[in-house]
Write an enzyme that holds these catalytic residues in place. Structure first.
Site, PDB file in Angstrom:
ATOM      1  N   CYS A 153       0.837  -1.200   0.000  1.00 54.53           N
ATOM      2  CA  CYS A 153       0.000   0.000   0.000  1.00 54.53           C
ATOM      3  C   CYS A 153       0.878   1.258   0.000  1.00 54.53           C
ATOM      4  O   CYS A 153       2.084   1.189   0.217  1.00 54.53           O
ATOM      5  CB  CYS A 153      -0.924  -0.004   1.217  1.00 54.53           C
ATOM      6  SG  CYS A 153      -0.042   0.112   2.795  1.00 54.53           S
ATOM      7  N   CYS A 174       2.843   1.770   3.193  1.00 49.02           N
ATOM      8  CA  CYS A 174       3.940   0.804   3.301  1.00 49.02           C
ATOM      9  C   CYS A 174       5.120   1.246   2.431  1.00 49.02           C
ATOM     10  O   CYS A 174       6.272   1.190   2.863  1.00 49.02           O
ATOM     11  CB  CYS A 174       3.470  -0.587   2.890  1.00 49.02           C
ATOM     12  SG  CYS A 174       2.127  -1.209   3.908  1.00 49.02           S
TER      13      CYS A 174
END
Length: 88
Positions: free
Chosen positions: A11, A14
């Protein structure tokens, strides 16, 4: 040398966390091996339920949300020089 794992499925948070960890290490000349872990079974093996997660030398340093650079630096300072705030 630190062993760092940034845990997350890929994501935006992340990816940002992975980038920030690498920037902090480089800016402060802290030697580390950084690995991006996207496998959910591996992530769950650390007990991380919110990503991104960060593991430093086998210990969970962070879970959920994007940390700022000051916070990231503190993970390493507390391990490499607990009595000297100016070592990193």
């Amino acid at each position: 040398m630190f062993e760092v794992k940034v845990l997350g499925p890929g994501c935006a948070n992340c990816q940002t966390t992975y980038k920030l960890v690498n920037e902090v290490l480089q800016e402060n000349a802290i030697p580390a091996n950084v690995e991006k872990v996207e496998d959910m079974a591996q992530i769950m093996s650390y007990g991380i339920m919110s990503t991104p997660g960060v593991v430093v030398d086998g210990k969970i340093a962070h879970a959920g949300g994007t940390p700022d650079k000051k916070t990231i630096l503190s993970w390493f300072k507390s391990r490499c020089c607990p009595t000297d705030e100016n070592c990193c």
